[in-house]
Design a protein around this motif. Structure first.
Motif, PDB file in Angstrom:
ATOM      1  N   LEU A 123      22.355   2.406  21.671  1.00 36.94           N
ATOM      2  CA  LEU A 123      22.799   3.624  20.985  1.00 36.94           C
ATOM      3  C   LEU A 123      22.656   3.552  19.465  1.00 36.94           C
ATOM      4  N   LEU A 124      22.373   2.377  18.935  1.00 30.12           N
ATOM      5  CA  LEU A 124      22.225   2.245  17.485  1.00 30.12           C
ATOM      6  C   LEU A 124      21.081   3.085  16.929  1.00 30.12           C
ATOM      7  N   THR A 125      20.117   3.415  17.756  1.00 32.35           N
ATOM      8  CA  THR A 125      18.978   4.202  17.276  1.00 32.35           C
ATOM      9  C   THR A 125      19.146   5.700  17.536  1.00 32.35           C
ATOM     10  N   LEU A 178      27.914   9.550  14.873  1.00 25.97           N
ATOM     11  CA  LEU A 178      29.181   9.872  15.523  1.00 25.97           C
ATOM     12  C   LEU A 178      28.982  10.101  17.017  1.00 25.97           C
ATOM     13  N   ASP A 179      27.933  10.802  17.380  1.00 27.79           N
ATOM     14  CA  ASP A 179      27.656  11.014  18.803  1.00 27.79           C
ATOM     15  C   ASP A 179      27.425   9.689  19.516  1.00 27.79           C
ATOM     16  N   ALA A 180      26.719   8.772  18.873  1.00 28.52           N
ATOM     17  CA  ALA A 180      26.460   7.457  19.468  1.00 28.52           C
ATOM     18  C   ALA A 180      27.770   6.707  19.682  1.00 28.52           C
ATOM     19  N   LEU A 181      28.619   6.699  18.673  1.00 36.21           N
ATOM     20  CA  LEU A 181      29.904   6.008  18.780  1.00 36.21           C
ATOM     21  C   LEU A 181      30.768   6.621  19.869  1.00 36.21           C
ATOM     22  N   THR A 182      30.895   7.938  19.874  1.00 37.13           N
ATOM     23  CA  THR A 182      31.764   8.577  20.868  1.00 37.13           C
ATOM     24  C   THR A 182      31.186   8.457  22.274  1.00 37.13           C
ATOM     25  N   THR A 183      29.874   8.501  22.408  1.00 39.36           N
ATOM     26  CA  THR A 183      29.258   8.294  23.723  1.00 39.36           C
ATOM     27  C   THR A 183      29.637   6.924  24.255  1.00 39.36           C
ATOM     28  N   TRP A 184      29.519   5.919  23.412  1.00 35.97           N
ATOM     29  CA  TRP A 184      29.834   4.551  23.835  1.00 35.97           C
ATOM     30  C   TRP A 184      31.320   4.412  24.182  1.00 35.97           C
ATOM     31  N   LEU A 185      32.183   4.973  23.359  1.00 39.01           N
ATOM     32  CA  LEU A 185      33.622   4.887  23.646  1.00 39.01           C
ATOM     33  C   LEU A 185      33.961   5.607  24.951  1.00 39.01           C
ATOM     34  N   HIS A 186      33.296   6.711  25.236  1.00 37.47           N
ATOM     35  CA  HIS A 186      33.506   7.399  26.514  1.00 37.47           C
ATOM     36  C   HIS A 186      33.047   6.513  27.677  1.00 37.47           C
ATOM     37  N   GLU A 187      31.950   5.804  27.505  1.00 35.08           N
ATOM     38  CA  GLU A 187      31.468   4.919  28.565  1.00 35.08           C
ATOM     39  C   GLU A 187      32.419   3.738  28.772  1.00 35.08           C
ATOM     40  N   VAL A 188      32.943   3.183  27.703  1.00 32.92           N
ATOM     41  CA  VAL A 188      33.920   2.096  27.803  1.00 32.92           C
ATOM     42  C   VAL A 188      35.164   2.592  28.531  1.00 32.92           C
ATOM     43  N   THR A 189      35.644   3.755  28.141  1.00 34.02           N
ATOM     44  CA  THR A 189      36.849   4.322  28.754  1.00 34.02           C
ATOM     45  C   THR A 189      36.620   4.659  30.221  1.00 34.02           C
ATOM     46  N   SER A 226      36.388  -9.622  22.351  1.00 32.10           N
ATOM     47  CA  SER A 226      35.691  -9.839  21.080  1.00 32.10           C
ATOM     48  C   SER A 226      34.248  -9.365  21.158  1.00 32.10           C
ATOM     49  N   THR A 227      33.615  -9.561  22.310  1.00 25.76           N
ATOM     50  CA  THR A 227      32.235  -9.108  22.504  1.00 25.76           C
ATOM     51  C   THR A 227      32.143  -7.595  22.370  1.00 25.76           C
ATOM     52  N   LEU A 228      33.092  -6.882  22.986  1.00 28.09           N
ATOM     53  CA  LEU A 228      33.067  -5.417  22.901  1.00 28.09           C
ATOM     54  C   LEU A 228      33.331  -4.939  21.476  1.00 28.09           C
ATOM     55  N   VAL A 229      34.267  -5.568  20.800  1.00 36.36           N
ATOM     56  CA  VAL A 229      34.544  -5.186  19.412  1.00 36.36           C
ATOM     57  C   VAL A 229      33.297  -5.423  18.562  1.00 36.36           C
ATOM     58  N   ALA A 230      32.658  -6.582  18.724  1.00 37.53           N
ATOM     59  CA  ALA A 230      31.454  -6.895  17.950  1.00 37.53           C
ATOM     60  C   ALA A 230      30.309  -5.943  18.294  1.00 37.53           C
ATOM     61  N   ALA A 231      30.186  -5.574  19.563  1.00 38.24           N
ATOM     62  CA  ALA A 231      29.115  -4.664  19.980  1.00 38.24           C
ATOM     63  C   ALA A 231      29.319  -3.270  19.402  1.00 38.24           C
ATOM     64  N   GLY A 232      30.562  -2.813  19.337  1.00 33.99           N
ATOM     65  CA  GLY A 232      30.845  -1.479  18.826  1.00 33.99           C
ATOM     66  C   GLY A 232      30.873  -1.380  17.319  1.00 33.99           C
ATOM     67  N   GLU A 233      31.075  -2.508  16.659  1.00 37.13           N
ATOM     68  CA  GLU A 233      31.202  -2.511  15.198  1.00 37.13           C
ATOM     69  C   GLU A 233      30.013  -1.868  14.479  1.00 37.13           C
ATOM     70  N   PRO A 234      28.766  -2.174  14.831  1.00 39.11           N
ATOM     71  CA  PRO A 234      27.655  -1.512  14.138  1.00 39.11           C
ATOM     72  C   PRO A 234      27.637   0.008  14.352  1.00 39.11           C
ATOM     73  N   ASP A 270      29.461   5.009   7.408  1.00 36.21           N
ATOM     74  CA  ASP A 270      28.482   5.166   6.328  1.00 36.21           C
ATOM     75  C   ASP A 270      27.937   6.589   6.265  1.00 36.21           C
ATOM     76  N   GLU A 271      27.816   7.232   7.419  1.00 36.60           N
ATOM     77  CA  GLU A 271      27.339   8.611   7.499  1.00 36.60           C
ATOM     78  C   GLU A 271      28.415   9.597   7.016  1.00 36.60           C
ATOM     79  N   GLY A 272      29.648   9.143   6.942  1.00 37.02           N
ATOM     80  CA  GLY A 272      30.747  10.002   6.513  1.00 37.02           C
ATOM     81  C   GLY A 272      31.386  10.792   7.641  1.00 37.02           C
ATOM     82  N   SER A 273      31.022  10.478   8.878  1.00 38.21           N
ATOM     83  CA  SER A 273      31.566  11.238  10.005  1.00 38.21           C
ATOM     84  C   SER A 273      32.808  10.597  10.613  1.00 38.21           C
ATOM     85  N   VAL A 274      33.156   9.393  10.173  1.00 45.20           N
ATOM     86  CA  VAL A 274      34.366   8.715  10.637  1.00 45.20           C
ATOM     87  C   VAL A 274      35.107   8.187   9.417  1.00 45.20           C
ATOM     88  N   ARG A 275      36.403   8.296   9.465  1.00 42.93           N
ATOM     89  CA  ARG A 275      37.239   7.811   8.368  1.00 42.93           C
ATOM     90  C   ARG A 275      36.996   6.312   8.144  1.00 42.93           C
TER      91      ARG A 275
END
Length: 181
Positions: A72-74, A79-90, A116-124, A131-136
């Motif tokens: 999803l990094l590409t 924001l869509d990439a992050l929320t998509t991943w969080l929805h999949e985790v949930t 720790s693996t999940l936190v590290a995977a989601g961090e980027p 950096d895009e300004g879409s998340v606090r």
């Protein structure tokens, strides 16, 4: 591990993943062996305890979710990439019906490493969205993982659809001011 032993191991983990999604963390080991096309002795040779099988299922899923975060990094929208991943985790945590809860009630180095693996995977994904300004900028991936896990545990009786609804509601709170408008 020999090729046939590796194949049996993978078949057992796959069958266990399906059984746990359907029946919860205390799914029948005999049924798992049958679904995998192996005997009970083969299952127990690879996984001497239910706990070891649960850990293997959890470890496999964590690896899949970590790989998915990398994919999803590409995505064009951070924001869509992050929320998509969080929805999949949930969704995973909700549909495993007690697997994560069972493992996290008795933390080990391995379950800590999976977290720790999940936190590290989601961090980027998170950093890109910040950096895009879409998340606090004060949001941490550890906080988002705790949120996703809490929602999945709370929504398990109601199911994945409720978890999706609750996560969407909660994620409105992480958006940056520019994105809300």
């Amino acid at each position: 591990m020999r090729a046939d032993a590796r194949r049996n191991y993978d078949l057992i983990v796959e069958a266990a993943s399906e059984a746990i999604a359907r029946d919860g963390a205390y799914a029948s080991l005999e049924e798992i062996a049958r679904s995998a096309g192996v005997g009970s002795a083969t299952l127990h040779r690879h996984f001497p305890t239910r706990w070891s099988l649960l850990q293997a299922v959890f470890r496999t899923c964590v690896g899949n979710l970590a790989a998915r975060a990398g994919d999803l990094l590409t995505a064009p929208d951070a924001l869509d990439a992050l929320t998509t991943w969080l929805h999949e985790v949930t969704a995973y945590a909700t549909t495993t019906r007690g697997l994560a809860d069972s493992l996290l009630n008795e933390p080990t180095e391995e379950t800590d490493a999976c977290g720790s693996t999940l936190v590290a995977a989601g961090e980027p994904l998170l950093r890109r969205a910040v950096d895009e300004g879409s998340v606090r900028p004060d949001i941490t991936m550890a906080d988002l993982m705790m949120l996703a896990n809490g929602i999945s545990l709370a929504a398990q009786p109601a199911g994945a659809a409720k978890a999706e609804q609750l996560l969407a509601l909660a994620l409105e709170g992480i958006r940056g001011h520019a994105r809300r408008a």
